[in-house]
Design an enzyme around this catalytic site. Structure first.
Site, PDB file in Angstrom:
ATOM      1  N   TRP A  26       0.816  -1.223   0.000  1.00 56.49           N
ATOM      2  CA  TRP A  26       0.000   0.000   0.000  1.00 56.49           C
ATOM      3  C   TRP A  26       0.847   1.269   0.000  1.00 56.49           C
ATOM      4  CZ3 TRP A  26       1.817   2.463   4.121  1.00 56.49           C
ATOM      5  CH2 TRP A  26       2.267   1.703   5.205  1.00 56.49           C
ATOM      6  N   ASN A  27       2.146   1.171   0.297  1.00 56.53           N
ATOM      7  CA  ASN A  27       2.879   2.435   0.528  1.00 56.53           C
ATOM      8  C   ASN A  27       3.227   3.170  -0.751  1.00 56.53           C
ATOM      9  OD1 ASN A  27       4.778   0.462  -0.136  1.00 56.53           O
ATOM     10  ND2 ASN A  27       6.363   1.368   1.172  1.00 56.53           N
TER      11      ASN A  27
ATOM     12  N   ARG B   2      -2.365  -8.275  -7.814  1.00 57.31           N
ATOM     13  CA  ARG B   2      -3.233  -8.152  -6.659  1.00 57.31           C
ATOM     14  C   ARG B   2      -2.716  -7.001  -5.789  1.00 57.31           C
ATOM     15  NH1 ARG B   2      -3.209  -7.674  -1.244  1.00 57.31           N
ATOM     16  NH2 ARG B   2      -5.328  -7.949  -0.470  1.00 57.31           N
ATOM     17  N   PRO B   3      -3.375  -5.826  -5.841  1.00 62.26           N
ATOM     18  CA  PRO B   3      -2.932  -4.688  -5.060  1.00 62.26           C
ATOM     19  C   PRO B   3      -3.340  -4.834  -3.603  1.00 62.26           C
ATOM     20  CG  PRO B   3      -4.914  -4.089  -6.240  1.00 62.26           C
ATOM     21  CD  PRO B   3      -4.560  -5.492  -6.662  1.00 62.26           C
TER      22      PRO B   3
ATOM     23  N   CYS C 164      10.368   1.439   2.454  1.00 62.92           N
ATOM     24  CA  CYS C 164      11.271   0.330   2.772  1.00 62.92           C
ATOM     25  C   CYS C 164      12.726   0.778   2.773  1.00 62.92           C
ATOM     26  CB  CYS C 164      11.103  -0.760   1.731  1.00 62.92           C
ATOM     27  SG  CYS C 164      11.394  -0.139   0.066  1.00 62.92           S
TER      28      CYS C 164
ATOM     29  N   GLU D 144      14.474  -4.626  -9.671  1.00 61.88           N
ATOM     30  CA  GLU D 144      13.410  -3.957 -10.414  1.00 61.88           C
ATOM     31  C   GLU D 144      13.949  -2.666 -11.011  1.00 61.88           C
ATOM     32  OE1 GLU D 144      10.204  -3.912  -7.361  1.00 61.88           O
ATOM     33  OE2 GLU D 144       9.301  -5.423  -8.646  1.00 61.88           O
TER      34      GLU D 144
ATOM     35  N   GLY E  16       6.746  -6.354  -0.244  1.00 65.14           N
ATOM     36  CA  GLY E  16       6.071  -6.284   1.038  1.00 65.14           C
ATOM     37  C   GLY E  16       7.012  -6.684   2.148  1.00 65.14           C
ATOM     38  N   SER E  17       6.451  -7.127   3.243  1.00 64.77           N
ATOM     39  CA  SER E  17       7.274  -7.455   4.404  1.00 64.77           C
ATOM     40  C   SER E  17       8.034  -8.757   4.202  1.00 64.77           C
ATOM     41  CB  SER E  17       6.367  -7.594   5.635  1.00 64.77           C
ATOM     42  OG  SER E  17       5.458  -8.662   5.416  1.00 64.77           O
TER      43      SER E  17
ATOM     44  N   GLU F 147      12.252  -2.935  11.799  1.00 64.50           N
ATOM     45  CA  GLU F 147      11.816  -1.934  10.808  1.00 64.50           C
ATOM     46  C   GLU F 147      10.663  -1.133  11.406  1.00 64.50           C
ATOM     47  OE1 GLU F 147       9.929  -3.463   7.236  1.00 64.50           O
ATOM     48  OE2 GLU F 147      10.937  -1.919   6.078  1.00 64.50           O
TER      49      GLU F 147
ATOM     50  N   GLU G  94      10.962  -8.219  -3.078  1.00 63.83           N
ATOM     51  CA  GLU G  94      11.384  -6.891  -2.625  1.00 63.83           C
ATOM     52  C   GLU G  94      10.814  -6.716  -1.226  1.00 63.83           C
ATOM     53  OE1 GLU G  94      13.333  -5.810  -6.249  1.00 63.83           O
ATOM     54  OE2 GLU G  94      13.418  -5.146  -4.182  1.00 63.83           O
ATOM     55  N   LEU G  95      11.637  -6.942  -0.226  1.00 62.93           N
ATOM     56  CA  LEU G  95      11.107  -7.133   1.123  1.00 62.93           C
ATOM     57  C   LEU G  95      11.472  -5.986   2.069  1.00 62.93           C
ATOM     58  CD1 LEU G  95      11.771 -10.985   1.309  1.00 62.93           C
ATOM     59  CD2 LEU G  95       9.730  -9.787   0.492  1.00 62.93           C
TER      60      LEU G  95
HETATM   61  N1  LIG Z   1      11.636  -3.782  -0.855  1.00 62.71           N
HETATM   62  C1  LIG Z   1      10.702  -2.989  -1.357  1.00 62.71           C
HETATM   63  O1  LIG Z   1      10.776  -2.511  -2.510  1.00 62.71           O
HETATM   64  C2  LIG Z   1       9.518  -2.655  -0.514  1.00 62.71           C
HETATM   65  C3  LIG Z   1       8.645  -1.673  -0.973  1.00 62.71           C
HETATM   66  C4  LIG Z   1       7.528  -1.373  -0.185  1.00 62.71           C
HETATM   67  C5  LIG Z   1       7.290  -2.024   1.014  1.00 62.71           C
HETATM   68  N2  LIG Z   1       8.174  -2.964   1.414  1.00 62.71           N
HETATM   69  C6  LIG Z   1       7.974  -3.620   2.700  1.00 62.71           C
HETATM   70  O2  LIG Z   1       6.591  -3.954   2.905  1.00 62.71           O
HETATM   71  C7  LIG Z   1       6.254  -3.803   4.281  1.00 62.71           C
HETATM   72  C8  LIG Z   1       5.101  -2.838   4.441  1.00 62.71           C
HETATM   73  O3  LIG Z   1       4.171  -2.998   3.394  1.00 62.71           O
HETATM   74  P1  LIG Z   1       2.871  -3.860   3.659  1.00 62.71           P
HETATM   75  O4  LIG Z   1       2.336  -3.568   5.030  1.00 62.71           O
HETATM   76  O5  LIG Z   1       1.966  -3.739   2.490  1.00 62.71           O
HETATM   77  O6  LIG Z   1       3.493  -5.342   3.650  1.00 62.71           O
HETATM   78  P2  LIG Z   1       2.697  -6.696   3.786  1.00 62.71           P
HETATM   79  O7  LIG Z   1       3.731  -7.730   3.604  1.00 62.71           O
HETATM   80  O8  LIG Z   1       1.850  -6.718   4.997  1.00 62.71           O
HETATM   81  O9  LIG Z   1       1.693  -6.713   2.524  1.00 62.71           O
HETATM   82  C9  LIG Z   1       2.205  -6.666   1.223  1.00 62.71           C
HETATM   83  C10 LIG Z   1       1.148  -7.263   0.303  1.00 62.71           C
HETATM   84  O10 LIG Z   1       0.953  -8.631   0.643  1.00 62.71           O
HETATM   85  C11 LIG Z   1      -0.397  -8.860   1.016  1.00 62.71           C
HETATM   86  N3  LIG Z   1      -0.368  -9.829   2.095  1.00 62.71           N
HETATM   87  C12 LIG Z   1      -0.320  -9.597   3.422  1.00 62.71           C
HETATM   88  N4  LIG Z   1      -0.299 -10.761   4.116  1.00 62.71           N
HETATM   89  C13 LIG Z   1      -0.339 -11.753   3.191  1.00 62.71           C
HETATM   90  C14 LIG Z   1      -0.353 -13.184   3.253  1.00 62.71           C
HETATM   91  N5  LIG Z   1      -0.283 -13.829   4.422  1.00 62.71           N
HETATM   92  N6  LIG Z   1      -0.411 -13.897   2.100  1.00 62.71           N
HETATM   93  C15 LIG Z   1      -0.465 -13.249   0.919  1.00 62.71           C
HETATM   94  N7  LIG Z   1      -0.438 -11.907   0.780  1.00 62.71           N
HETATM   95  C16 LIG Z   1      -0.393 -11.166   1.912  1.00 62.71           C
HETATM   96  C17 LIG Z   1      -0.933  -7.520   1.424  1.00 62.71           C
HETATM   97  O11 LIG Z   1      -2.329  -7.476   1.266  1.00 62.71           O
HETATM   98  C18 LIG Z   1      -0.211  -6.589   0.461  1.00 62.71           C
HETATM   99  O12 LIG Z   1      -0.871  -6.556  -0.773  1.00 62.71           O
HETATM  100  C19 LIG Z   1       7.494  -3.268   4.960  1.00 62.71           C
HETATM  101  O13 LIG Z   1       8.218  -4.335   5.525  1.00 62.71           O
HETATM  102  C20 LIG Z   1       8.296  -2.665   3.818  1.00 62.71           C
HETATM  103  O14 LIG Z   1       9.667  -2.623   4.100  1.00 62.71           O
HETATM  104  C21 LIG Z   1       9.282  -3.289   0.692  1.00 62.71           C
HETATM  105  O1  LIG Z   2       9.009   1.488  -0.075  1.00 63.27           O
HETATM  106  C1  LIG Z   2       9.681   1.053  -0.957  1.00 63.27           C
HETATM  107  C2  LIG Z   2       9.811   1.744  -2.278  1.00 63.27           C
HETATM  108  O2  LIG Z   2      10.406   0.848  -3.178  1.00 63.27           O
HETATM  109  C3  LIG Z   2      10.564   3.011  -2.053  1.00 63.27           C
HETATM  110  S1  LIG Z   2      11.042   3.834  -3.498  1.00 63.27           S
HETATM  111  O3  LIG Z   2       9.876   4.617  -3.962  1.00 63.27           O
HETATM  112  O4  LIG Z   2      11.416   2.821  -4.501  1.00 63.27           O
HETATM  113  O5  LIG Z   2      12.178   4.687  -3.099  1.00 63.27           O
END
Ligand SMILES: NC(=O)c1ccc[n+]([C@@H]2O[C@H](COP(=O)([O-])OP(=O)(O)OC[C@H]3O[C@@H](n4cnc5c(N)ncnc54)[C@H](O)[C@@H]3O)[C@@H](O)[C@H]2O)c1
Ligand SMILES: O=C[C@H](O)CS(=O)(=O)O
Length: 495
Positions: free
Chosen positions: A158-159, A182-183, A291, A471, A235-236, A394, A257-258
């Site tokens: 979502w960020n 899937r957003p 992230c 990416e 995501g996480s 984090e 991308e975690l």
């Molecule tokens: N490395 C990167 O480029 C990057 C970019 C943005 C966010 N992040 C990381 O994402 C985290 C925050 O974003 P967030 O809260 O959306 O992360 P999240 O992992 O909670 O969710 C990410 C996506 O996965 C889905 N999801 C959640 N739980 C799931 C499950 N059990 N099975 C399948 N899908 C599931 C969510 O609905 C969402 O669409 C932070 O740790 C951040 O560092 C990393």
């Molecule tokens: O939160 C993670 C994003 O990938 C940050 S950025 O927009 O790529 O800098």
């Protein structure tokens, strides 16, 4: 402000798959709220397993014709999409701010970045080269060609709901794949708006889809599908690990991308004003919900008091408010629970010995205090130690923990003491130090005297538990390509 979602043609409350705008088979929906006010913005379909299976089947069918198109044709469609995104920038930005909360100024920048990824991969589509390798054996030729992996899936956070969407979909389409996206359930509308423009640009039915609803339900179908050959997840780390395990039985290609725990190392030979300005941009962009933001701020002890004082003064001056206001610097966090989590992190740090220099409170002057708002003040903590949870975990919010160090070696050891390895940053004017320290940092990305390191031409990604794959850049399209080696024999002239 004249914008309303209801008046916006790009505001879609249906999922997009199989080339159609559809409700869920069972008509179930979920609500999407405005994090600044708690108001319900609208609803989206909570798709069923059958809906997902239909989208995957449509993707497989569409993949056959899309991958057979020339790269030049795929590039032309992506370029049309790029133009449409920029032509609808303000509406896309307003939709994003409504559902994610970030300041409209940041949403506009994110739309530009999203468009840049589409343009970049429109260009990269035409540069998927192969090799002819001199054979060690006469009468043969060694050919290497690259081919789209097939049906791919993306799960986005979502960020950055727009740039994460195109950072995955654009290279997949450029490579000739079909993709289902899937957003996040918190920010589906901007993805659906981008989908409407992709449809208008001429992407054929089924080549891409945007599936809304329960991630667990949708992702279960995706991970168990033999048809889906690739998953790109942002995501996480916790969820990433789960997806890797779920996908093991079908041996899918994965891009992860975690999470991150970025250090920023501020040496006493730096340009202090530049370092503080960089720190402000790095820490408080998207209310710290990125992230790659500074999660641990290491300042050389000889300048730490000065840096803390000047940084805290700048942080305290930031304006919290509704993201739609042009003068808002920091919007709400994604949920009230996220704001509460920030408060708990600060309270825990103070109990462990940290000191609040500025901030440390929930709420926002310009927004009526009620249980539905998600504001948290930009907060600077000092006297933080590396063993505190605020330094180990984090944060993902506007909390800036400042730690001290004396020597270059100590700074490197502290910075590397984490299971994460996404982004890291250094401020120094000593060229040798910049090279030595950036070489020693165990991260996928290092910003030297610069914090705005993410763009379409650079390989974005991490190591260790921040994931794998890249990416953007020339490497990004390889995530959606398989390599084929052909040994062409029988080429010798008959005796
Ligand atoms: N490395 C990167 O480029 C990057 C970019 C943005 C966010 N992040 C990381 O994402 C985290 C925050 O974003 P967030 O809260 O959306 O992360 P999240 O992992 O909670 O969710 C990410 C996506 O996965 C889905 N999801 C959640 N739980 C799931 C499950 N059990 N099975 C399948 N899908 C599931 C969510 O609905 C969402 O669409 C932070 O740790 C951040 O560092 C990393
Ligand atoms: O939160 C993670 C994003 O990938 C940050 S950025 O927009 O790529 O800098």
């Amino acid at each position: 402000m004249s914008f309303t979602l209801a008046s916006c043609a790009l505001f879609k409350q249906q999922a997009y798959h199989s080339g159609q705008w559809l409700d869920a088979k069972d008509k179930k929906t979920f609500e999407v709220t405005n994090p600044a006010t708690g108001d319900v913005l609208g609803t989206c379909p909570s798709l069923t397993e059958e809906d997902v299976e239909n989208a995957i089947s449509a993707a497989q069918e569409a993949f056959r014709s899309w991958s057979a198109q020339t790269a030049a044709h795929r590039a032309s469609v992506l370029k049309r999409w790029h133009g449409l995104i920029l032509a609808h920038k303000e509406d896309l930005a307003r939709i994003m701010t409504s559902e994610q909360g970030k300041p409209i100024t940041e949403s506009r920048i994110e739309v530009d970045i999203s468009a840049a990824y589409v343009e970049w991969f429109a260009e990269e589509a035409r540069r998927v080269y192969g090799d002819v390798i001199p054979s060690p054996v006469g009468g043969r030729q060694t050919l290497v060609t690259k081919h789209p992996v097939g049906v791919a899936a993306a799960i986005t956070p979502w960020n950055f709901p727009a740039s994460m969407f195109t950072r995955k979909l654009a290279p997949a389409l450029a490579a000739g794949c079909a993709m289902i996206v899937r957003p996040s359930e918190r920010t589906p509308f901007v993805a659906l708006a981008f989908a409407a423009l992709a449809e208008e640009a001429g992407l054929p039915p089924g080549v891409f889809s945007v599936l809304t609803g329960s991630s667990r339900r949708i992702v279960k179908v995706i991970t168990e599908s033999q048809t889906v050959r690739k998953i790109s997840f942002t995501g996480s780390t916790e969820v990433g690990k789960s997806l890797i395990k779920q996908s093991a039985d079908t041996v899918k290609r994965m891009s992860m991308e975690l999470g991150g725990n970025a250090p920023i190392l501020i040496f006493d030979d730096c340009d202090i004003e530049a370092a503080i300005s960089g720190l402000m941009a790095l820490k408080f962009r998207n209310a710290g919900q990125t992230c790659v933001c500074a999660n641990r701020i290491f300042v050389q002890n000889s300048i730490r008091d000065e840096v803390v004082a000047r940084f805290a003064e700048r942080a305290a001056a930031l304006k919290l408010g509704d993201g739609h206001a042009e003068d808002t610097d920091i919007g709400p966090l994604i949920t009230p629970d996220a704001a509460q989590k920030m408060h708990e992190i600060v309270q825990d740090a103070v109990k462990a010995g940290a000191r609040i220099v500025t901030g440390g409170q929930m709420g926002c002057e310009d927004v009526a205090p009620n249980e539905k708002t998600a504001f948290y003040q930009p907060t600077v903590l000092t006297d933080v130690t590396p063993t505190m949870d605020v330094a180990r975990n984090e944060i993902f919010g506007p909390i800036a923990p400042v730690l001290g160090f004396d020597t270059e070696e100590e700074a490197i050891a502290l910075a590397n003491d984490t299971q994460y390895g996404l982004a890291s940053y250094i401020y120094t004017q000593d060229l040798g130090r910049a090279w030595r320290v950036s070489d020693a940092l165990e991260y996928g990305m290092v910003g030297v005297n610069e914090v705005a390191i993410s763009n379409e031409v650079a390989p974005f990604g991490g190591i260790k538990e921040s994931g794998f794959g890249r990416e953007g850049s020339k490497y990004g399209i390889d995530e959606y390509l398989d390599i084929k080696y052909r040994c062409m024999g029988g080429l010798a002239k008959p005796a």
